[in-house]
Design a protein around this motif. Structure first.
Motif, PDB file in Angstrom:
ATOM      1  N   TYR A  75       0.859  -1.298   0.192  1.00  0.00           N
ATOM      2  CA  TYR A  75      -0.052  -0.060   0.089  1.00  0.00           C
ATOM      3  C   TYR A  75       0.687   1.223   0.019  1.00  0.00           C
ATOM      4  N   GLN A  76       2.050   1.275   0.735  1.00  0.00           N
ATOM      5  CA  GLN A  76       2.856   2.469   0.960  1.00  0.00           C
ATOM      6  C   GLN A  76       3.615   2.902  -0.546  1.00  0.00           C
ATOM      7  N   PHE A  77       3.793   1.640  -0.992  1.00  0.00           N
ATOM      8  CA  PHE A  77       4.653   1.773  -2.315  1.00  0.00           C
ATOM      9  C   PHE A  77       3.680   2.717  -3.371  1.00  0.00           C
ATOM     10  N   TRP A  78       2.403   2.204  -3.449  1.00  0.00           N
ATOM     11  CA  TRP A  78       1.758   3.089  -4.332  1.00  0.00           C
ATOM     12  C   TRP A  78       1.212   4.569  -3.770  1.00  0.00           C
ATOM     13  N   LEU A  79       0.948   4.721  -2.511  1.00  0.00           N
ATOM     14  CA  LEU A  79       0.724   5.680  -2.001  1.00  0.00           C
ATOM     15  C   LEU A  79       2.010   6.900  -2.076  1.00  0.00           C
ATOM     16  N   ASN A  80       3.022   6.246  -2.271  1.00  0.00           N
ATOM     17  CA  ASN A  80       4.417   7.125  -2.171  1.00  0.00           C
ATOM     18  C   ASN A  80       4.773   7.342  -3.761  1.00  0.00           C
ATOM     19  N   THR A  81       3.749   6.867  -4.757  1.00  0.00           N
ATOM     20  CA  THR A  81       3.966   7.453  -5.969  1.00  0.00           C
ATOM     21  C   THR A  81       4.081   9.004  -6.312  1.00  0.00           C
TER      22      THR A  81
ATOM     23  N   PHE B 153      -6.606  -3.961   2.664  1.00  0.00           N
ATOM     24  CA  PHE B 153      -6.369  -2.452   2.566  1.00  0.00           C
ATOM     25  C   PHE B 153      -6.747  -1.815   3.607  1.00  0.00           C
ATOM     26  N   ASN B 154      -7.951  -2.193   4.411  1.00  0.00           N
ATOM     27  CA  ASN B 154      -8.440  -1.467   5.412  1.00  0.00           C
ATOM     28  C   ASN B 154      -7.193  -1.401   6.711  1.00  0.00           C
ATOM     29  N   SER B 155      -6.830  -2.410   6.922  1.00  0.00           N
ATOM     30  CA  SER B 155      -5.579  -2.590   7.766  1.00  0.00           C
ATOM     31  C   SER B 155      -4.528  -1.673   7.402  1.00  0.00           C
ATOM     32  N   ALA B 156      -4.028  -1.919   6.039  1.00  0.00           N
ATOM     33  CA  ALA B 156      -3.011  -0.994   5.870  1.00  0.00           C
ATOM     34  C   ALA B 156      -2.969   0.361   5.947  1.00  0.00           C
ATOM     35  N   LYS B 157      -4.291   0.715   5.755  1.00  0.00           N
ATOM     36  CA  LYS B 157      -4.593   1.989   5.680  1.00  0.00           C
ATOM     37  C   LYS B 157      -4.678   2.723   6.915  1.00  0.00           C
ATOM     38  N   ARG B 158      -5.218   1.868   8.019  1.00  0.00           N
ATOM     39  CA  ARG B 158      -5.382   2.213   9.342  1.00  0.00           C
ATOM     40  C   ARG B 158      -3.948   2.489   9.731  1.00  0.00           C
ATOM     41  N   ILE B 159      -3.112   1.284   9.457  1.00  0.00           N
ATOM     42  CA  ILE B 159      -1.716   1.280  10.316  1.00  0.00           C
ATOM     43  C   ILE B 159      -0.955   2.753   9.767  1.00  0.00           C
ATOM     44  N   SER B 160      -0.942   2.934   8.360  1.00  0.00           N
ATOM     45  CA  SER B 160      -0.568   4.276   7.903  1.00  0.00           C
ATOM     46  C   SER B 160      -1.017   5.497   8.661  1.00  0.00           C
ATOM     47  N   GLU B 161      -2.219   5.635   8.936  1.00  0.00           N
ATOM     48  CA  GLU B 161      -3.072   6.810   9.528  1.00  0.00           C
ATOM     49  C   GLU B 161      -2.361   6.778  11.100  1.00  0.00           C
ATOM     50  N   LEU B 162      -2.337   5.799  11.691  1.00  0.00           N
ATOM     51  CA  LEU B 162      -2.042   5.657  13.047  1.00  0.00           C
ATOM     52  C   LEU B 162      -0.508   5.927  13.236  1.00  0.00           C
ATOM     53  N   LEU B 163       0.072   5.639  12.490  1.00  0.00           N
ATOM     54  CA  LEU B 163       1.786   5.853  12.417  1.00  0.00           C
ATOM     55  C   LEU B 163       1.878   7.317  12.025  1.00  0.00           C
ATOM     56  N   PHE B 164       1.066   8.081  11.210  1.00  0.00           N
ATOM     57  CA  PHE B 164       1.402   9.415  11.030  1.00  0.00           C
ATOM     58  C   PHE B 164       0.870  10.260  12.087  1.00  0.00           C
ATOM     59  N   LYS B 165      -0.293   9.871  12.760  1.00  0.00           N
ATOM     60  CA  LYS B 165      -0.628  10.462  14.101  1.00  0.00           C
ATOM     61  C   LYS B 165       0.307  10.245  15.147  1.00  0.00           C
TER      62      LYS B 165
ATOM     63  N   TYR C 183       6.454  -5.836  21.284  1.00  0.00           N
ATOM     64  CA  TYR C 183       7.041  -4.793  20.311  1.00  0.00           C
ATOM     65  C   TYR C 183       7.336  -3.460  20.702  1.00  0.00           C
ATOM     66  N   ALA C 184       8.385  -2.611  20.275  1.00  0.00           N
ATOM     67  CA  ALA C 184       8.411  -1.244  20.583  1.00  0.00           C
ATOM     68  C   ALA C 184       8.712  -0.530  19.311  1.00  0.00           C
ATOM     69  N   LEU C 185       7.921   0.565  18.853  1.00  0.00           N
ATOM     70  CA  LEU C 185       8.160   1.074  17.521  1.00  0.00           C
ATOM     71  C   LEU C 185       9.005   2.504  17.767  1.00  0.00           C
ATOM     72  N   ILE C 186      10.160   2.596  17.118  1.00  0.00           N
ATOM     73  CA  ILE C 186      10.965   3.601  17.583  1.00  0.00           C
ATOM     74  C   ILE C 186      10.832   4.418  16.191  1.00  0.00           C
ATOM     75  N   SER C 187      10.725   5.762  16.196  1.00  0.00           N
ATOM     76  CA  SER C 187      10.665   6.593  15.160  1.00  0.00           C
ATOM     77  C   SER C 187      11.505   7.973  15.323  1.00  0.00           C
ATOM     78  N   LYS C 188      11.870   8.298  14.240  1.00  0.00           N
ATOM     79  CA  LYS C 188      12.700   9.668  13.854  1.00  0.00           C
ATOM     80  C   LYS C 188      11.839  10.544  12.894  1.00  0.00           C
ATOM     81  N   GLY C 189      11.087  11.523  13.397  1.00  0.00           N
ATOM     82  CA  GLY C 189      10.392  12.102  12.402  1.00  0.00           C
ATOM     83  C   GLY C 189       8.947  11.377  12.155  1.00  0.00           C
ATOM     84  N   LYS C 190       8.181  11.641  11.030  1.00  0.00           N
ATOM     85  CA  LYS C 190       7.224  10.952  10.695  1.00  0.00           C
ATOM     86  C   LYS C 190       7.114   9.783   9.724  1.00  0.00           C
ATOM     87  N   LYS C 191       8.361   9.477   9.251  1.00  0.00           N
ATOM     88  CA  LYS C 191       8.547   8.502   8.339  1.00  0.00           C
ATOM     89  C   LYS C 191       9.602   7.600   8.396  1.00  0.00           C
ATOM     90  N   ALA C 192      10.475   8.059   9.197  1.00  0.00           N
ATOM     91  CA  ALA C 192      11.458   6.974   9.622  1.00  0.00           C
ATOM     92  C   ALA C 192      11.328   6.232  11.029  1.00  0.00           C
TER      93      ALA C 192
END
Length: 419
Positions: free
Chosen positions: A253-259, A313-325, A403-412
């Protein structure tokens, strides 16, 4: 609109043999059309998807698709514009890969109704073919003088370090016979393929004419490239596969979203079944407000739903939105499992306490421990969505106990698996 006109407008035809006659034939009656793929891996990738979506368009227009899995030709290797000979693989492996590709292809086309798709494997006619028949009845129709003039052959013959084996040289005869055989047994009159297959398609057209007096056709599709000239379907981390275990639905999903804005219209035309008028409408909206990325969102939704289904798709979209927020705590255990298969670097932590700087370094978010310490002290690092200044990662940071998710900014991101 004639289906060929639709394909032209979508930019899906590069070279076509006897278009006027093919156009007339397709207007008179449904015809059988085939596209083949060799099982050179255990999954199709999005480059393979391109011609098979065109096969689906032809089916939607009333024509009858034949999917050919090259269980035999895969053992020989297509030399078309390849720099080296394909590695010889065990027959058992090729058989397993054939089965996996078959499973993926059966999800793309309809195998029911008046124009139900057919699935064939060229092992069924080549495995028991006598050598005498191959040399006498097939080989006699191919001129070596002409074969060595093909661009795909010339490039290898001029390479002092990597020539061409007789096995590879014979590939054009094998694929040519595929078409002649499918005409003779199934009345298949059209073959489609990538631009690198034009020589092999023409060989099949000529062989069908000589063996059976057939008037058959073929067309190729352009090599899909990005606006910057790079080959489409590759990322920094590798190929985009259709198998969800090789490329997770989230990464897909992210591949196509980053077109890019420069590529999105072309990909909407090539990879979705949206009417051209709908694509024109969304592109007009996109041009007015490109920052909203409406065209990319539509592309990502359509292709992800097609390959992985609505739920994925719904799962991928939801994960993307939660990570962005930054709402990481809302991710489910299944979401983390999908992220662990994504293009996010995973770091395994086997201690009750672990240096966060080490995790950042192993997770490729920093180039040095000093950079890691600087980012931590400047509140630039988050663990599970919360700013982290302490230098340790502990079991208490584990969501769902793991699990622990470590982030640098909103996309790394990098993912820590805490054992």
């Amino acid at each position: 609109m004639h289906i060929l006109d639709n394909l032209h407008q979508r930019g899906l035809i590069q070279d076509i043999v006897k278009e006027a006659a093919l156009r007339a034939l397709m207007s008179q009656q449904p015809i059988k059309v085939y596209c083949g793929v060799d099982p050179t891996g255990d999954s199709l990738h999005i480059g393979h998807l391109f011609p098979f979506l065109t096969l689906k368009r032809l089916q939607n227009a009333g024509h009858k698709p034949i999917v050919l899995v090259g269980g035999f030709t895969a053992s020989c290797g297509d030399p078309s514009f390849k720099s080296a000979e394909r590695q010889k693989l065990p027959l058992e492996t090729l058989s397993q890969w054939s089965d996996k590709l078959t499973q993926q292809l059966t999800k793309l086309l309809s195998f029911e109704g008046e124009n139900a798709a057919q699935l064939v494997n060229n092992k069924s006619w080549f495995d028991n073919m006598p050598v005498q028949f191959f040399l006498r009845d097939i080989g006699r129709h191919f001129s070596v003088n002409n074969m060595i003039k093909k661009a795909s052959v010339v490039s290898r013959l001029n390479n002092d370090k990597q020539g061409m084996s007789f096995t590879e040289f014979s590939y054009s005869l094998l694929q040519g016979y595929d078409f002649a055989h499918l005409y003779n047994t199934e009345n298949c009159q059209l073959q489609i393929g990538g631009s690198d297959q034009f020589g092999n398609i023409v060989s099949g057209i000529e062989l069908a004419k000589r063996l059976h007096g057939a008037d058959v056709f073929g067309f190729t599709q352009p090599l899909m490239t990005k606006a910057d000239g790079q080959k489409f379907g590759k990322t920094e981390t590798g190929t985009i596969w259709l198998d969800g275990n090789k490329t997770s639905p989230y990464s897909f999903y992210q591949f196509w979203l980053n077109t890019s804005d420069d590529d999105v219209e072309k990909l909407l035309k090539a990879y979705t079944f949206l009417p051209l008028s709908d694509i024109a409408d969304v592109m007009a909206k996109h041009q007015h407000a490109p920052e909203q990325r409406l065209a990319q969102a539509l592309l990502a939704k359509d292709v992800t739903c097609l390959i992985h289904g609505n739920a994925a798709f719904n799962s991928a979209k939801r994960i993307s939105e939660l990570l962005f927020k930054g709402e990481v705590s809302a991710l489910s255990k299944e979401d983390f499992t999908q992220l662990s298969r994504a293009d996010i670097k995973t770091v395994v932590v086997n201690q009750s306490q672990h240096s966060l700087s080490d995790v950042l370094l192993q997770g490729k978010l920093v180039k040095s421990k000093s950079q890691a310490r600087q980012l931590i002290s400047s509140n630039a690092i988050k663990v599970n969505g919360s700013t982290r200044q302490t230098p340790l990662l502990t079991k208490a940071d584990a969501l769902h106990g793991k699990y622990a998710l470590i982030s640098k900014g909103k996309k790394a991101f990098c993912l820590a698996k805490i054992n």
